[in-house]
Design a protein around this motif. Structure first.
Motif, mmCIF file in Angstrom:
data_model
loop_
_atom_site.group_PDB
_atom_site.id
_atom_site.type_symbol
_atom_site.label_atom_id
_atom_site.label_comp_id
_atom_site.label_asym_id
_atom_site.label_seq_id
_atom_site.Cartn_x
_atom_site.Cartn_y
_atom_site.Cartn_z
ATOM 1 N N ASN A 88 0.767 -1.451 0.016
ATOM 2 C CA ASN A 88 -0.084 -0.097 0.112
ATOM 3 C C ASN A 88 0.814 1.323 -0.236
ATOM 4 O OD1 ASN A 88 -2.634 -1.727 -0.016
ATOM 5 N ND2 ASN A 88 -3.039 -1.229 2.266
ATOM 6 N N ALA A 89 1.741 0.965 0.740
ATOM 7 C CA ALA A 89 2.689 2.698 0.903
ATOM 8 C C ALA A 89 3.446 2.378 -0.449
ATOM 9 C CB ALA A 89 3.731 2.006 1.674
ATOM 10 N N VAL A 90 3.684 1.624 -0.858
ATOM 11 C CA VAL A 90 4.474 1.670 -2.792
ATOM 12 C C VAL A 90 3.168 1.804 -3.284
ATOM 13 C CG1 VAL A 90 5.576 0.520 -4.597
ATOM 14 C CG2 VAL A 90 5.400 0.147 -2.642
ATOM 15 N N ALA A 91 2.046 1.648 -3.820
ATOM 16 C CA ALA A 91 0.462 1.976 -4.061
ATOM 17 C C ALA A 91 0.312 3.582 -4.369
ATOM 18 C CB ALA A 91 -0.370 1.412 -4.188
ATOM 19 N N TYR A 92 0.255 3.821 -2.908
ATOM 20 C CA TYR A 92 0.791 5.233 -2.863
ATOM 21 C C TYR A 92 1.142 6.028 -3.199
ATOM 22 C CZ TYR A 92 -0.980 9.739 0.003
ATOM 23 O OH TYR A 92 -1.003 10.966 0.072
ATOM 24 N N SER A 93 2.834 5.739 -3.219
ATOM 25 C CA SER A 93 3.361 7.415 -3.513
ATOM 26 C C SER A 93 4.164 7.071 -5.274
ATOM 27 C CB SER A 93 5.178 6.194 -2.842
ATOM 28 O OG SER A 93 4.960 6.359 -1.508
ATOM 29 N N LEU A 94 4.104 5.683 -5.172
ATOM 30 C CA LEU A 94 3.400 5.916 -6.691
ATOM 31 C C LEU A 94 2.621 6.214 -7.479
ATOM 32 C CD1 LEU A 94 4.962 3.872 -9.221
ATOM 33 C CD2 LEU A 94 3.399 2.483 -9.698
ATOM 34 N N LYS A 95 1.052 6.661 -6.952
ATOM 35 C CA LYS A 95 0.016 7.839 -7.046
ATOM 36 C C LYS A 95 0.388 9.336 -6.684
ATOM 37 C CE LYS A 95 -5.076 8.001 -6.988
ATOM 38 N NZ LYS A 95 -5.659 7.629 -6.278
ATOM 39 N N GLN A 96 1.175 9.228 -5.799
ATOM 40 C CA GLN A 96 2.155 10.422 -5.734
ATOM 41 C C GLN A 96 3.117 10.812 -7.478
ATOM 42 O OE1 GLN A 96 0.720 13.047 -3.636
ATOM 43 N NE2 GLN A 96 -0.352 11.394 -3.307
ATOM 44 N N ILE A 97 3.966 9.833 -7.371
ATOM 45 C CA ILE A 97 4.767 10.363 -8.918
ATOM 46 C C ILE A 97 3.730 10.317 -10.636
ATOM 47 C CG2 ILE A 97 6.529 8.778 -9.781
ATOM 48 C CD1 ILE A 97 7.658 7.844 -7.019
ATOM 49 N N SER A 98 2.833 9.548 -10.158
ATOM 50 C CA SER A 98 2.405 9.530 -11.617
ATOM 51 C C SER A 98 2.052 11.664 -11.233
ATOM 52 C CB SER A 98 1.069 8.577 -11.475
ATOM 53 O OG SER A 98 0.515 9.047 -11.018
ATOM 54 N N GLN A 99 1.238 11.769 -10.173
ATOM 55 C CA GLN A 99 1.181 13.144 -10.200
ATOM 56 C C GLN A 99 1.614 14.133 -10.555
ATOM 57 O OE1 GLN A 99 -2.008 12.737 -6.719
ATOM 58 N NE2 GLN A 99 -3.261 11.473 -7.897
ATOM 59 N N GLY A 100 3.446 13.868 -10.308
ATOM 60 C CA GLY A 100 4.253 14.847 -10.685
ATOM 61 C C GLY A 100 4.236 14.939 -9.524
ATOM 62 N N ASN A 101 4.165 14.394 -7.803
ATOM 63 C CA ASN A 101 5.150 14.793 -6.706
ATOM 64 C C ASN A 101 6.115 13.799 -6.505
ATOM 65 O OD1 ASN A 101 5.556 15.132 -4.331
ATOM 66 N ND2 ASN A 101 4.261 14.099 -2.687
ATOM 67 N N LEU A 102 6.648 14.472 -7.238
ATOM 68 C CA LEU A 102 8.384 13.303 -7.018
ATOM 69 C C LEU A 102 9.179 13.090 -5.481
ATOM 70 C CD1 LEU A 102 10.178 14.923 -10.611
ATOM 71 C CD2 LEU A 102 8.892 12.399 -10.242
ATOM 72 N N ASP A 103 8.970 14.264 -4.947
ATOM 73 C CA ASP A 103 9.458 13.547 -3.513
ATOM 74 C C ASP A 103 8.835 12.837 -2.645
ATOM 75 O OD1 ASP A 103 10.957 15.801 -3.752
ATOM 76 O OD2 ASP A 103 9.288 17.532 -3.638
ATOM 77 N N ALA A 104 8.060 11.837 -3.327
ATOM 78 C CA ALA A 104 7.029 10.725 -2.804
ATOM 79 C C ALA A 104 7.454 9.630 -2.635
ATOM 80 C CB ALA A 104 5.932 11.180 -3.252
ATOM 81 N N ARG A 105 7.920 8.958 -1.128
ATOM 82 C CA ARG A 105 8.750 8.048 -0.846
ATOM 83 C C ARG A 105 7.925 6.754 0.077
ATOM 84 N NH1 ARG A 105 11.592 10.333 -3.949
ATOM 85 N NH2 ARG A 105 13.441 11.057 -3.849
ATOM 86 N N ALA A 106 8.196 5.850 -0.421
ATOM 87 C CA ALA A 106 7.420 4.876 0.026
ATOM 88 C C ALA A 106 7.965 4.406 2.158
ATOM 89 C CB ALA A 106 7.160 3.547 -0.518
ATOM 90 N N THR A 107 7.389 4.433 2.439
ATOM 91 C CA THR A 107 7.739 4.372 4.223
ATOM 92 C C THR A 107 6.984 3.139 4.539
ATOM 93 O OG1 THR A 107 6.351 5.760 5.306
ATOM 94 C CG2 THR A 107 8.141 6.755 4.022
ATOM 95 N N CYS A 108 7.874 1.939 4.697
ATOM 96 C CA CYS A 108 7.312 0.684 6.201
ATOM 97 C C CYS A 108 7.954 0.371 7.203
ATOM 98 C CB CYS A 108 6.792 -0.181 4.617
ATOM 99 S SG CYS A 108 5.983 -1.810 5.887
ATOM 100 N N THR A 109 7.922 0.398 8.155
ATOM 101 C CA THR A 109 8.659 -0.145 9.109
ATOM 102 C C THR A 109 8.351 -1.787 10.027
ATOM 103 O OG1 THR A 109 7.452 0.987 10.973
ATOM 104 C CG2 THR A 109 9.368 2.624 10.186
ATOM 105 N N SER A 110 6.580 -1.775 9.665
ATOM 106 C CA SER A 110 6.187 -2.755 10.053
ATOM 107 C C SER A 110 6.870 -3.855 9.123
ATOM 108 C CB SER A 110 4.937 -2.765 10.374
ATOM 109 O OG SER A 110 3.963 -2.633 9.361
ATOM 110 N N SER A 111 6.819 -4.289 7.876
ATOM 111 C CA SER A 111 7.495 -5.348 7.164
ATOM 112 C C SER A 111 8.354 -6.209 8.226
ATOM 113 C CB SER A 111 7.525 -5.090 6.187
ATOM 114 O OG SER A 111 6.804 -7.171 5.790
#
Length: 358
Positions: A88-111
């Motif tokens: 979900n973190a990757v999918a959300y960040s990928l959507k942000q990047i597709s909309q032009g926000n290249l600062d988006a990064r996926a964060t996950c500490t629970s896995s």
């Protein structure tokens, strides 16, 4: 429109189904096993009606089934969380990047799954490189616009002056216009070479060449200027037949000698050629002082110029050494810079020795 199945629901369905299957196998297996013991083994007649299911037996089966179901649900939720949170973190960040926000990064500490962590790290690395490329593209556009603006402005001003009658048509004026046009042509050619990094955008004209003759030819062209600037030239040239594009090699040497004229304060230049291992090499060395170490990583990057270079040659655009590296990469080699312990600068051109040279 049919909706895509939800991964968490699929995991839950499979785990619950697996739990019920295991329970069914355990209950049925136990029933068949005890039925066999009671009915077919010696002494089974003494058991009476012990093969009939009692309330305690049914209660035990229900407790075991419910316990198994709760355990399976618990581990299903835990597993789903470990899998879905990074996805979900990757999918959300990928959507942000597709909309032009290249600062988006996926964060996950629970896995705690290595594959999921690798996925997140690889995605972030890709996003970082994409952002870097975007920054470089913007810098390139800005630098190209800046470099083209000056000659185009001069040409436009002179031509407008000719149209308005401000300037009289004269050979000197036309020579200046021609010089600006030639400068534009050189800049465009340099941009073409650098943009086709690695030589993919242009074709080399390879031929058997004597490096001694090629280097000497370029040195002879620069000799009057070098002597005027009181340079001491030391050559260690040897007869060396190799396959290369002689015009491109001459272009590289022209850039190196021109830089020595503009930026070197040592007034000493050593030029050498030869074969080192499996490479043809050309070395151009001065006696220092060398280029500051913090600029080494930017030396062969387009439009990157140090403060001293900008002051010494304000008209330059910082493409020369990037063109040199692009040409050498097209030859399958490289252009490098090293600083000796004596603070001497050494530029090295290298490319592989061909089979015919061996």
């Amino acid at each position: 429109m049919k909706k895509d199945p939800i991964l968490s629901r699929q995991i839950l369905t499979y785990m619950v189904s697996l739990t019920f299957i295991i329970i069914a196998i355990a209950v049925l297996g136990s029933y068949l096993f005890y039925s066999f013991l009671i009915n077919y083994l010696p002494g089974s007649a003494l058991t009476g009606n012990e093969d009939e299911m009692t309330l305690v037996d049914w209660l035990w089966i229900m407790i075991a089934s419910l316990t198994s179901l709760v355990v399976s649900l618990f581990f299903t939720v835990k597993l789903s969380s470990r899998i879905l949170t990074p996805l979900n973190a990757v999918a959300y960040s990928l959507k942000q990047i597709s909309q032009g926000n290249l600062d988006a990064r996926a964060t996950c500490t629970s896995s705690q799954l290595g594959e999921m962590n690798n996925l997140v790290n690889d995605f972030n690395e890709m996003a970082e490189k994409l952002q870097t490329l975007d920054i470089q593209r913007n810098l390139w556009n800005s630098a190209i616009a800046h470099e083209l603006r000056t000659p185009v402005t001069i040409l436009r001003g002179r031509l407008q002056g000719l149209v308005d009658g401000v300037f009289e048509p004269a050979p000197v004026l036309f020579q200046n216009l021609l010089k600006q046009t030639e400068g534009l042509a050189h800049l465009i050619e340099d941009l073409r070479v650098v943009s086709s990094y690695g030589g993919a955008g242009y074709t080399l004209t390879l031929s058997e060449t004597d490096l001694e003759v090629t280097i000497t030819s370029v040195l002879d062209n620069f000799l009057p200027e070098l002597q005027r600037e009181h340079f001491t030239i030391t050559t260690e040239l040897e007869h060396q037949r190799c396959f290369c594009d002689p015009m491109r090699i001459m272009q590289c040497l022209t850039v190196l000698f021109d830089n020595a004229l503009k930026y070197s304060s040592s007034r000493s230049l050593r030029v050498k050629n030869g074969i080192a291992g499996k490479e043809n090499v050309i070395l151009v060395e001065d006696s220092g002082p060398g280029i500051p170490e913090e600029l080494h990583s930017l030396l062969f990057q387009p439009f990157q110029r140090g403060e001293y270079a900008r002051k010494s040659n304000p008209e330059g655009c910082g493409l020369g050494l990037s063109v040199v590296r692009a040409i050498m990469l097209a030859h399958g080699g490289n252009a490098t810079y090293t600083l000796t312990p004596e603070n001497h600068s050494i530029f090295k051109l290298s490319w592989p020795v061909s089979q015919d040279q061996k």
